[in-house]
Design a protein around this motif. Structure first.
Motif, PDB file in Angstrom:
ATOM      1  N   PHE A 140       0.839  -1.126   0.068  1.00  0.00           N
ATOM      2  CA  PHE A 140      -0.190   0.081   0.167  1.00  0.00           C
ATOM      3  C   PHE A 140       0.952   1.246   0.074  1.00  0.00           C
ATOM      4  O   PHE A 140       0.953   2.079  -0.905  1.00  0.00           O
ATOM      5  CB  PHE A 140      -1.127   0.025   1.149  1.00  0.00           C
ATOM      6  CG  PHE A 140      -2.054  -0.889   1.151  1.00  0.00           C
ATOM      7  CD1 PHE A 140      -2.163  -2.220   0.235  1.00  0.00           C
ATOM      8  CD2 PHE A 140      -3.103  -0.918   2.056  1.00  0.00           C
ATOM      9  CE1 PHE A 140      -3.106  -2.956   0.150  1.00  0.00           C
ATOM     10  CE2 PHE A 140      -4.153  -1.594   1.903  1.00  0.00           C
ATOM     11  CZ  PHE A 140      -4.355  -2.825   1.220  1.00  0.00           C
ATOM     12  N   SER A 141       1.561   1.298   1.056  1.00  0.00           N
ATOM     13  CA  SER A 141       2.450   2.678   1.063  1.00  0.00           C
ATOM     14  C   SER A 141       3.395   2.996   0.230  1.00  0.00           C
ATOM     15  O   SER A 141       3.999   1.816  -0.377  1.00  0.00           O
ATOM     16  CB  SER A 141       3.209   2.668   2.470  1.00  0.00           C
ATOM     17  OG  SER A 141       2.173   2.330   3.634  1.00  0.00           O
ATOM     18  N   GLU A 142       3.669   4.082  -0.212  1.00  0.00           N
ATOM     19  CA  GLU A 142       4.714   4.584  -0.985  1.00  0.00           C
ATOM     20  C   GLU A 142       5.681   5.622  -0.423  1.00  0.00           C
ATOM     21  O   GLU A 142       5.420   6.045   0.755  1.00  0.00           O
ATOM     22  CB  GLU A 142       3.937   5.133  -2.267  1.00  0.00           C
ATOM     23  CG  GLU A 142       3.173   4.090  -2.869  1.00  0.00           C
ATOM     24  CD  GLU A 142       2.801   4.812  -4.348  1.00  0.00           C
ATOM     25  OE1 GLU A 142       2.914   5.721  -4.776  1.00  0.00           O
ATOM     26  OE2 GLU A 142       2.054   3.865  -4.852  1.00  0.00           O
ATOM     27  N   PRO A 143       6.589   6.012  -0.971  1.00  0.00           N
ATOM     28  CA  PRO A 143       7.553   6.973  -0.657  1.00  0.00           C
ATOM     29  C   PRO A 143       6.702   8.200  -0.239  1.00  0.00           C
ATOM     30  O   PRO A 143       7.352   9.165   0.749  1.00  0.00           O
ATOM     31  CB  PRO A 143       8.661   7.242  -1.406  1.00  0.00           C
ATOM     32  CG  PRO A 143       8.725   5.924  -2.256  1.00  0.00           C
ATOM     33  CD  PRO A 143       7.401   5.293  -1.942  1.00  0.00           C
ATOM     34  N   GLU A 144       5.988   8.709  -1.161  1.00  0.00           N
ATOM     35  CA  GLU A 144       5.270  10.052  -0.862  1.00  0.00           C
ATOM     36  C   GLU A 144       3.787   9.636  -0.576  1.00  0.00           C
ATOM     37  O   GLU A 144       2.892  10.536  -0.739  1.00  0.00           O
ATOM     38  CB  GLU A 144       5.205  10.916  -2.110  1.00  0.00           C
ATOM     39  CG  GLU A 144       6.792  11.440  -2.227  1.00  0.00           C
ATOM     40  CD  GLU A 144       6.851  12.237  -3.392  1.00  0.00           C
ATOM     41  OE1 GLU A 144       5.851  12.900  -3.733  1.00  0.00           O
ATOM     42  OE2 GLU A 144       7.997  12.151  -3.988  1.00  0.00           O
ATOM     43  N   VAL A 186      -3.275   0.111  -6.537  1.00  0.00           N
ATOM     44  CA  VAL A 186      -2.669   0.966  -7.649  1.00  0.00           C
ATOM     45  C   VAL A 186      -3.589   2.098  -8.142  1.00  0.00           C
ATOM     46  O   VAL A 186      -4.791   1.923  -7.593  1.00  0.00           O
ATOM     47  CB  VAL A 186      -2.186   0.046  -8.882  1.00  0.00           C
ATOM     48  CG1 VAL A 186      -1.183  -1.108  -8.426  1.00  0.00           C
ATOM     49  CG2 VAL A 186      -3.744  -0.712  -9.412  1.00  0.00           C
ATOM     50  N   ARG A 187      -3.001   2.978  -8.984  1.00  0.00           N
ATOM     51  CA  ARG A 187      -3.963   4.045  -9.370  1.00  0.00           C
ATOM     52  C   ARG A 187      -4.333   3.634 -11.008  1.00  0.00           C
ATOM     53  O   ARG A 187      -3.414   3.379 -11.725  1.00  0.00           O
ATOM     54  CB  ARG A 187      -3.373   5.533  -9.447  1.00  0.00           C
ATOM     55  CG  ARG A 187      -4.340   6.519  -9.934  1.00  0.00           C
ATOM     56  CD  ARG A 187      -3.641   7.870  -9.682  1.00  0.00           C
ATOM     57  NE  ARG A 187      -3.694   8.191  -8.316  1.00  0.00           N
ATOM     58  CZ  ARG A 187      -4.644   8.066  -7.176  1.00  0.00           C
ATOM     59  NH1 ARG A 187      -5.756   8.274  -7.628  1.00  0.00           N
ATOM     60  NH2 ARG A 187      -4.297   8.548  -6.206  1.00  0.00           N
ATOM     61  N   THR A 199      -7.455   0.864  -7.473  1.00  0.00           N
ATOM     62  CA  THR A 199      -7.948  -0.332  -7.808  1.00  0.00           C
ATOM     63  C   THR A 199      -6.870  -1.254  -6.854  1.00  0.00           C
ATOM     64  O   THR A 199      -5.706  -1.065  -6.799  1.00  0.00           O
ATOM     65  CB  THR A 199      -8.022  -0.637  -8.998  1.00  0.00           C
ATOM     66  OG1 THR A 199      -8.881   0.084  -9.894  1.00  0.00           O
ATOM     67  CG2 THR A 199      -8.333  -2.035  -9.430  1.00  0.00           C
ATOM     68  N   MET A 200      -7.358  -2.405  -6.520  1.00  0.00           N
ATOM     69  CA  MET A 200      -6.822  -3.636  -5.829  1.00  0.00           C
ATOM     70  C   MET A 200      -6.455  -4.528  -6.754  1.00  0.00           C
ATOM     71  O   MET A 200      -7.433  -5.181  -7.341  1.00  0.00           O
ATOM     72  CB  MET A 200      -7.515  -3.861  -4.501  1.00  0.00           C
ATOM     73  CG  MET A 200      -6.718  -4.699  -3.686  1.00  0.00           C
ATOM     74  SD  MET A 200      -5.476  -3.472  -2.560  1.00  0.00           S
ATOM     75  CE  MET A 200      -6.823  -3.040  -1.496  1.00  0.00           C
ATOM     76  N   VAL A 240      -8.964  -7.482  -7.401  1.00  0.00           N
ATOM     77  CA  VAL A 240      -9.505  -7.821  -5.972  1.00  0.00           C
ATOM     78  C   VAL A 240     -10.737  -6.631  -5.867  1.00  0.00           C
ATOM     79  O   VAL A 240     -10.489  -5.418  -5.443  1.00  0.00           O
ATOM     80  CB  VAL A 240      -8.815  -7.761  -4.835  1.00  0.00           C
ATOM     81  CG1 VAL A 240      -9.641  -7.673  -3.571  1.00  0.00           C
ATOM     82  CG2 VAL A 240      -7.800  -8.791  -5.089  1.00  0.00           C
ATOM     83  N   GLY A 241     -12.014  -7.000  -6.238  1.00  0.00           N
ATOM     84  CA  GLY A 241     -12.978  -5.994  -6.475  1.00  0.00           C
ATOM     85  C   GLY A 241     -13.125  -5.586  -7.967  1.00  0.00           C
ATOM     86  O   GLY A 241     -12.154  -6.104  -8.957  1.00  0.00           O
ATOM     87  N   GLU A 242     -13.724  -4.474  -8.281  1.00  0.00           N
ATOM     88  CA  GLU A 242     -13.600  -4.062  -9.694  1.00  0.00           C
ATOM     89  C   GLU A 242     -12.625  -2.776  -9.715  1.00  0.00           C
ATOM     90  O   GLU A 242     -12.324  -2.451  -8.982  1.00  0.00           O
ATOM     91  CB  GLU A 242     -15.322  -3.473 -10.102  1.00  0.00           C
ATOM     92  CG  GLU A 242     -16.351  -4.615  -9.940  1.00  0.00           C
ATOM     93  CD  GLU A 242     -16.047  -5.654 -10.973  1.00  0.00           C
ATOM     94  OE1 GLU A 242     -15.493  -5.271 -12.133  1.00  0.00           O
ATOM     95  OE2 GLU A 242     -16.374  -6.780 -10.644  1.00  0.00           O
ATOM     96  N   VAL A 243     -12.667  -2.534 -11.196  1.00  0.00           N
ATOM     97  CA  VAL A 243     -11.767  -1.412 -11.329  1.00  0.00           C
ATOM     98  C   VAL A 243     -12.452  -0.254 -10.622  1.00  0.00           C
ATOM     99  O   VAL A 243     -13.347   0.238 -10.726  1.00  0.00           O
ATOM    100  CB  VAL A 243     -11.656  -1.021 -12.853  1.00  0.00           C
ATOM    101  CG1 VAL A 243     -10.846   0.325 -13.147  1.00  0.00           C
ATOM    102  CG2 VAL A 243     -10.996  -1.974 -13.553  1.00  0.00           C
ATOM    103  N   GLY A 244     -11.731   0.722  -9.774  1.00  0.00           N
ATOM    104  CA  GLY A 244     -12.097   2.070  -9.203  1.00  0.00           C
ATOM    105  C   GLY A 244     -12.607   1.666  -7.728  1.00  0.00           C
ATOM    106  O   GLY A 244     -12.868   2.392  -7.071  1.00  0.00           O
ATOM    107  N   ASP A 245     -12.607   0.180  -7.669  1.00  0.00           N
ATOM    108  CA  ASP A 245     -13.002  -0.076  -6.060  1.00  0.00           C
ATOM    109  C   ASP A 245     -12.033  -0.255  -5.083  1.00  0.00           C
ATOM    110  O   ASP A 245     -12.175  -0.582  -3.940  1.00  0.00           O
ATOM    111  CB  ASP A 245     -13.908  -1.542  -6.080  1.00  0.00           C
ATOM    112  CG  ASP A 245     -15.105  -1.322  -6.657  1.00  0.00           C
ATOM    113  OD1 ASP A 245     -15.780  -0.243  -6.855  1.00  0.00           O
ATOM    114  OD2 ASP A 245     -15.748  -2.431  -6.919  1.00  0.00           O
ATOM    115  N   GLY A 246     -10.795   0.189  -5.087  1.00  0.00           N
ATOM    116  CA  GLY A 246      -9.624  -0.117  -4.521  1.00  0.00           C
ATOM    117  C   GLY A 246      -9.871   0.523  -2.819  1.00  0.00           C
ATOM    118  O   GLY A 246      -9.392  -0.033  -2.057  1.00  0.00           O
TER     119      GLY A 246
END
Length: 401
Positions: A140-144, A186-187, A199-200, A240-246
């Protein structure tokens, strides 16, 4: 850990699903009679990799005997039951002074999300997780983008029936160095889409283009990792779920990270305090530390009472929502206080002790170091207080000058 032999094999018992008390008593008897319990209890490791390998062997034996499969559905390799069975499992491990296999920490966070949003993926891979032959990392986490996940930049280009192409970087991935698969947020929407464009998906760790670099913590253990994605192809059936359900998946997942994970963690804290109390009884300590022990014990029990309520809500299919931030604040604070108390009461051992004469010293030091980040990991305490203020207490917005 020796060969995977089990002293008592538990046949699947439908009665345990309906009667948690019977499950508890049977599991308690199993642990009391276990001929390798002391081997499990006394096992030590000096690296995260060795610990994960050892704990995988423990999971395999428990899976063969059936005990860690209660609380999970049959389709996912379980034997039925719900979150209360899993809470009971952690309680009995703590009561027996047996450490929770490390794979459970991420399983309790990621497993329920897969069951709810990607049942086919869960059916394909959760049985192996329960059996200790694989485990996953949480990307999940990113540098920013830490506590503010809506700011993440790792992007997945949608290629239609050909799946997705992922590019970006993640950091602080729990159990990442040894993970078989990664659950990645992810985006997929525009750069400014915030939480609406997330999205996941599940990505195999050995996919071409995935690079995992272990991160050595202050303890020297490589428990976390940074992960790079360079034109990584992900099939569409790994959504995991639909696109945009993240965002919805992540919020659902957080309930279990702060509810089930928190409850399991607090059972281990009570077990740590029980061990410390025995040591204080023999070796003594200052009046100040005895007072701290009492206050810390009360804090852990209070946090566990709150977590127990959350477990019951999860078992009843309820949505926890912002209330999970209360759980996070309580258990992360309690974890830090317990580890600080252990350090102060056993300071000479923690600082001057040497392995192998002092078994478990390296692990005790690693736990203390890890607890330094307890109020930051999974959402900082400051962010959790803000969520509680905004969504539960409905306090006026803070004016920033």
């Amino acid at each position: 850990m020796a060969e995977n032999t089990v002293s008592t094999v538990a046949e699947p018992c439908s009665g345990y699903v309906a009667d948690v008390a019977s499950y508890r008593q049977a599991f308690r008897r199993y642990l009391a009679d276990l001929d390798w319990a002391q081997e499990w209890r006394a096992a030590t490791s000096t690296s995260a990799e060795d610990q994960m390998a050892h704990d995988a062997g423990v999971l395999a034996r428990l899976y063969q005997a059936g005990w860690n499969r209660y609380g999970w559905p049959h389709a996912a390799g379980g034997l039925g039951g719900n979150e209360i069975h899993r809470a009971t499992y952690y309680e009995e491990l703590g009561r027996a002074g047996l450490p929770v296999p490390a794979q459970h920490w991420t399983l309790e966070t990621l497993g329920p999300a897969l069951l709810a949003f990607a049942p086919a993926v869960a059916q394909a891979h959760l049985p192996a997780y329960l059996a200790g032959t694989e485990w996953w990392g949480q990307c999940f986490s990113e540098p920013e983008a830490g506590s503010d996940l809506a700011a993440l930049r790792t992007r997945a280009a949608d290629n239609g029936s050909d799946g997705f192409t992922v590019n970006g970087q993640k950091i602080w991935t729990s159990q990442g160095p040894t993970a078989t698969r990664l659950l990645v947020l992810v985006r997929t929407g525009p750069a400014d889409s915030r939480h609406r464009g997330l999205t996941m998906m599940m990505v195999d760790a050995d996919t071409t283009g995935v690079t995992i670099r272990p991160i050595a913590l202050a303890s020297g253990r490589r428990e976390l990792a940074e992960v790079f994605f360079d034109d990584v192809r992900v099939p569409r059936d790994r959504l995991v779920g639909e696109v945009g359900d993240g965002w919805a998946v992540a919020m659902y997942l957080m309930q279990f990270e702060r509810g089930m994970y928190g409850y399991a963690l607090l059972t281990t804290m009570l077990a740590e305090l029980a061990t410390l109390r025995s040591q204080i009884s023999v070796q003594g300590t200052s009046g100040t530390n005895r007072d701290r022990f009492a206050r810390t014990y009360i804090e852990v029990v209070a946090a566990q009472a709150r977590a127990a309520q959350t477990v019951r809500q999860l078992a009843g299919g309820q949505t926890i929502g912002p209330g999970s931030s209360v759980d996070k604040l309580l258990f992360s604070s309690a974890e830090k206080r317990v580890q600080d108390l252990v350090f102060d009461v056993r300071q000479a051992w923690m600082i001057n002790g040497e392995e192998p004469a002092h078994r478990g010293l390296d692990a005790a030091r690693a736990q203390w170091w890890y607890s330094r980040a307890a109020t930051i990991m999974g959402g900082s305490a400051e962010v959790q207080r803000g969520l509680i203020a905004d969504h539960i207490l409905r306090l006026p917005k803070q004016i920033r000058r």
